[in-house]
Design an enzyme around this catalytic site. Structure first.
Site, PDB file in Angstrom:
ATOM      1  CE1 TYR A 362       0.841  -0.080   4.387  1.00  0.00           C
ATOM      2  CE2 TYR A 362      -1.501  -0.427   4.816  1.00  0.00           C
ATOM      3  CZ  TYR A 362      -0.204  -0.290   5.279  1.00  0.00           C
ATOM      4  OH  TYR A 362       0.038  -0.380   6.626  1.00  0.00           O
ATOM      5  CD  GLU A 363       0.199   5.593   2.678  1.00  0.00           C
ATOM      6  OE1 GLU A 363       1.077   6.463   2.573  1.00  0.00           O
ATOM      7  OE2 GLU A 363      -0.496   5.439   3.694  1.00  0.00           O
ATOM      8  N   GLY A 364       1.757   2.750  -2.614  1.00  0.00           N
ATOM      9  CA  GLY A 364       2.774   2.551  -3.644  1.00  0.00           C
ATOM     10  C   GLY A 364       3.523   1.259  -3.431  1.00  0.00           C
TER      11      GLY A 364
END
Length: 380
Positions: A362-364
Site C-alpha cells: 500500500y501507498e505505492g
C-alpha cells in the site's frame, strides 16, 4: 552529522512506547482475531496528540516535526500495525493534505476535528482498475455548476467504515488525463455515499478496510481541494509524505519482531545452551540488527528532508522500499528463530509477519517505488 535524538524526541518516543505497551499490547491478539479496533483506543491516541502530530496547534494539532511522527509510528507499529496505519493515514494523507493544500475554511471545518482525533479521515485513491496506475481513475466528478456529482467505486480504503471525512480523487475531464483529476472532501452520510463490506485481510486485520460506492453524490464546489485539475498532483505529493509513515511502520514491525526474537534466543535452550549461542541463530540476529539500523537511517533521512523543506520524493521512496523489504525479511526470520512457537499466535511474531507484507503494497508498491527512484536518478 548528529544521529542522536533530542530530549524532546526521547520524551515523545517514550510516551508512544508506554502507550503501545500498556494500551495496545493487552488486546492485540484478540483484535487481530476479531478484525476490530476499539474506538476508545483511537480517542486515547487523539488525546495524546498522535492523530495530528505535525498539524499546527491553531488547527488542533500537536505541532511536532516529522521525526517525532516517525518515532511515534515505530513504537506503535512494534506492537500493533493496525493501530499505526490508522495514525499514518490520518496524519500523512488526510491532515497533511488539508493543511498543505486546503482553504482556510476547509481547515477550520475539517482539519481541527481530524487533528484532535475527534474525527477520523480516509484517503480514497485506489479503485478496482486503478491501483498503481493512479491516472486510470474511473470515478467521475462532473461539474454541475454549484456542485460536483460523484459516481464510482473506491477500494482498499483504510478507515473506510469508521471515517467521518473522506478525501476522494476523481476524474472531471478525461480528455485532460492527469490534469483533469480533482480531489474532494466528502462527508460521511452524504446522500448516495455507501460503505461496502469490510475486507477479510491477511494482515493488519484490526484496521478498518472497505470498498466505497458513490452514486450521484452531490459535493459542494467549496469541497474541492485546490484549483481545477490539481487532484493528481495533490495525490502524488500527499503520498510522498505518506511513504515516510509507512516506512516508519515497516521499521517498527521489523524492530518489534527482532526484539521478540532476541528475547526468545536468550530463553530457549537447545543442545545444552541458549539458542542464541548457536552461530546459526546468532548470525540471523546480527543480520536483522544491521538491516534494521540501515532502514532506520533511511527513514530518518526522509523525515529530515521533509522537515528541512527539501524535496523528499526520492528519499521517501527509498525508505519505504528498503524498510518494507527489511520488515518482511526480519519477520520471516523471527518466526524461524521461534521454530514451532513462531507459528503460534501467542508469540506475536506470526502476526507481525502477516502485517509486514502490506508495507510492500500500500501507498505505492515496491515496484512503484523503484519507478520513482529510477526516474529520479536517471533524470539527474
Amino acid at each position: 552529522m548528529d544521529f542522536s535524538l533530542s530530549e524532546e524526541h526521547i520524551m515523545i518516543k517514550d510516551a508512544a512506547k508506554e502507550f503501545a505497551q500498556t494500551e495496545l499490547l493487552p488486546g492485540v491478539i484478540e483484535r487481530d482475531n476479531k478484525q476490530e479496533f476499539p474506538d476508545e483506543l483511537v480517542k486515547k491516541m487523539g488525546e495524546l496528540g498522535f492523530m495530528g502530530v505535525m498539524v499546527d496547534p491553531k488547527y488542533g494539532g500537536s505541532g511536532m516535526d516529522t521525526i517525532s511522527y516517525v518515532l511515534i509510528m515505530e513504537e506503535l507499529s512494534k506492537i500493533d500495525a493496525s493501530a499505526s496505519v490508522m495514525v499514518s493515514v490520518n496524519n500523512s494523507l488526510v491532515c497533511y493534505g488539508l493543511e498543505a493544500y486546503g482553504t482556510e475554511e476547509q481547515k477550520e471545518k475539517y482539519l481541527t476535528k481530524l487533528a484532535s482525533g475527534e474525527w477520523i479521515g480516509a484517503f480514497c485513491l485506489s479503485e478496482p482498475e486503478a491501483g498503481s496506475d493512479a491516472t486510470s481513475q474511473k470515478t467521475t466528478a462532473i461539474d454541475k455548476g454549484g456542485y460536483y456529482l460523484i459516481n464510482g467505486t473506491k477500494n482498499w480504503i483504510t478507515n473506510g467504515g469508521r471515517a467521518d471525512v473522506y478525501l476522494v480523487i476523481a476524474q472531471t475531464d478525461r480528455d485532460k488525463g492527469s490534469h483533469g483529476i480533482n480531489a474532494f472532501i466528502v462527508e460521511k452520510g452524504m446522500e448516495g455515499f455507501h460503505v461496502g463490506p469490510k475486507e477479510d485481510k491477511l494482515g493488519i486485520r484490526g484496521s478498518d478496510t472497505h470498498s466505497l460506492q458513490f452514486n450521484d453524490v452531490k459535493v459542494p464546489k467549496e469541497n474541492r481541494i485546490g484549483a481545477n485539475g490539481f487532484g493528481f498532483r495533490f495525490a502524488m505529493k500527499t503520498l510522498s509524505g505518506g511513504r515516510i509513515g509507512i516506512a516508519a511502520q515497516a521499521l517498527g514491525i521489523a524492530q518489534g519482531a527482532y526484539e521478540l526474537a532476541l528475547k526468545y534466543s536468550k530463553e530457549r535452550k537447545a543442545f545444552g545452551t541458549e539458542i542464541g549461542n548457536h552461530q546459526a541463530i546468532a548470525f540471523k540476529l546480527a543480520d536483522m540488527h544491521t538491516e534494521i539500523a540501515a532502514a532506520r537511517h533511511m527513514v530518518m533521512k526522509a523525515a529530515c528532508d521533509k522537515d528541512s523543506g527539501n524535496n523528499y520524493d526520492l528519499s521517501s521512496a527509498m525508505a519505504k522500499l528498503y524498510a518494507s523489504k527489511v520488515a518482511m525479511e526480519t519477520t520471516i526470520e523471527a518466526v524461524q528463530i521461534h521454530g514451532g512457537n513462531g507459528f503460534v499466535k501467542e508469540y506475536h511474531v506470526e502476526r507481525l509477519m502477516r502485517d509486514a507484507k502490506i508495507t510492500q503494497i500500500y501507498e505505492g508498491t515496491s515496484e512503484i517505488q523503484k519507478i520513482v527512484i529510477s526516474r529520479s536518478i536517471l533524470r539527474d
